[in-house]
Design an enzyme around this catalytic site. Sequence first.
Site, PDB file in Angstrom:
ATOM      1  N   TYR A 155       0.853  -1.199   0.000  1.00  9.69           N
ATOM      2  CA  TYR A 155       0.000   0.000   0.000  1.00  9.69           C
ATOM      3  C   TYR A 155       0.884   1.243   0.000  1.00  9.69           C
ATOM      4  O   TYR A 155       0.660   2.181  -0.785  1.00  9.69           O
ATOM      5  CB  TYR A 155      -0.917  -0.003   1.220  1.00  9.69           C
ATOM      6  CG  TYR A 155      -1.753   1.247   1.361  1.00  9.69           C
ATOM      7  CD1 TYR A 155      -2.865   1.456   0.557  1.00  9.69           C
ATOM      8  CD2 TYR A 155      -1.418   2.230   2.296  1.00  9.69           C
ATOM      9  CE1 TYR A 155      -3.631   2.605   0.669  1.00  9.69           C
ATOM     10  CE2 TYR A 155      -2.183   3.380   2.421  1.00  9.69           C
ATOM     11  CZ  TYR A 155      -3.286   3.561   1.617  1.00  9.69           C
ATOM     12  OH  TYR A 155      -4.034   4.700   1.737  1.00  9.69           O
ATOM     13  N   LYS A 159       1.297   4.308  -2.889  1.00  7.96           N
ATOM     14  CA  LYS A 159       1.106   5.733  -2.625  1.00  7.96           C
ATOM     15  C   LYS A 159       2.377   6.538  -2.896  1.00  7.96           C
ATOM     16  O   LYS A 159       2.298   7.712  -3.276  1.00  7.96           O
ATOM     17  CB  LYS A 159       0.609   5.936  -1.191  1.00  7.96           C
ATOM     18  CG  LYS A 159      -0.785   5.368  -0.964  1.00  7.96           C
ATOM     19  CD  LYS A 159      -1.820   5.960  -1.922  1.00  7.96           C
ATOM     20  CE  LYS A 159      -3.223   5.489  -1.638  1.00  7.96           C
ATOM     21  NZ  LYS A 159      -4.225   6.127  -2.515  1.00  7.96           N
TER      22      LYS A 159
END
Length: 259
Positions: A155, A159
Site C-alpha cells: 500500500y 502511494k
Amino acid sequence: MSINGQVALITGAGQGIGRGIALRLAKDGADIAIVDLDEDSMASVADEVRAVGRKATVFRADVSSRDEVYAAVEHAEKELGGFHVMVNNAGIASIQPIAEVTPADIEKINKVNIEGVLWGIQAAAAKFKARKQKGKIINAASIAGHDGFALLGIYSASKFAVRALTQAAAKEFAGDGITVNAYCPGVVGTDMWVEIDRRMADITGAEIGENYKKFVGGIALGRAQTPEDVASFVSYLAGPDSDYMTGQPPIIDGGLVYR
C-alpha cells in the site's frame, strides 16, 4: 476560493473521503460527477449534492479500466456541460507482512491505486486540452506515501507511486495550464481504517481497535481525522488560491508524519 459553476469529477465518491470531497466541492459551488462502483451509494451522494443546490450525475466505473475512466470524463462533460476539476480519490488498502505478499496482491492494488490515478490523469488532461482550457488534477496519496508502514508495504509503495505520477504529470502539463497536486491524509475514521485495523489485529494478535487506537494516539492534534478535514484541503487545491501550486503532495494528518 469559489469554484462556482465549475464541474468536478470525484472517483470513489460513494463513501468516505470521496463523499466528503463531493459534498464540500458542491458547497463551494461546483456541479459534481460521482464515480464509483456502488450504484446505491452513488445515488445517495447525488441526492445530498442536489440538496445543497448543485447538479449531480453518477457514472459506474472501475478506475482500473482505462476505457471506463475516459468514459466517466466524457459523461461528466456531457451531462454537466463542462469539465474543470478531476479528483482521483478511489483507492484500496492491502495489509500483510512483506514476506507474505503475492503476485495477485501486487496486481490488485497497483491496478486501482496506481493505474487508476494514471488513467484519471490522462483522461482529465486530454479533456482539458481538447477544451483549450486550464484544469486541476488532484490525486489521493497518503502519509504512507511519505513513510513506509509495517504491514502496509505494498500500500505504501502504491502511494509513493502516486507522488511520482503527480510530480511527473505536473512537469509535463504545466505548459498547458494544468496543475497536478496530491493530498496525503493520515488516520481517517472511515470503513477503510476499520478494515486496516481488523487485518492488523488478525496478524498481530491485538484486540480489534487496539492498532487504530495506537495510531490515533500518535496524532498531535489528539483525534482521528474526518473526511471533512481532508475535503477542506481538497477544496483549496480545487480553487483559485492554489493556482501557483503544482507537483506537491502535502500531508494533512493532524500531526503524525512530519516532512
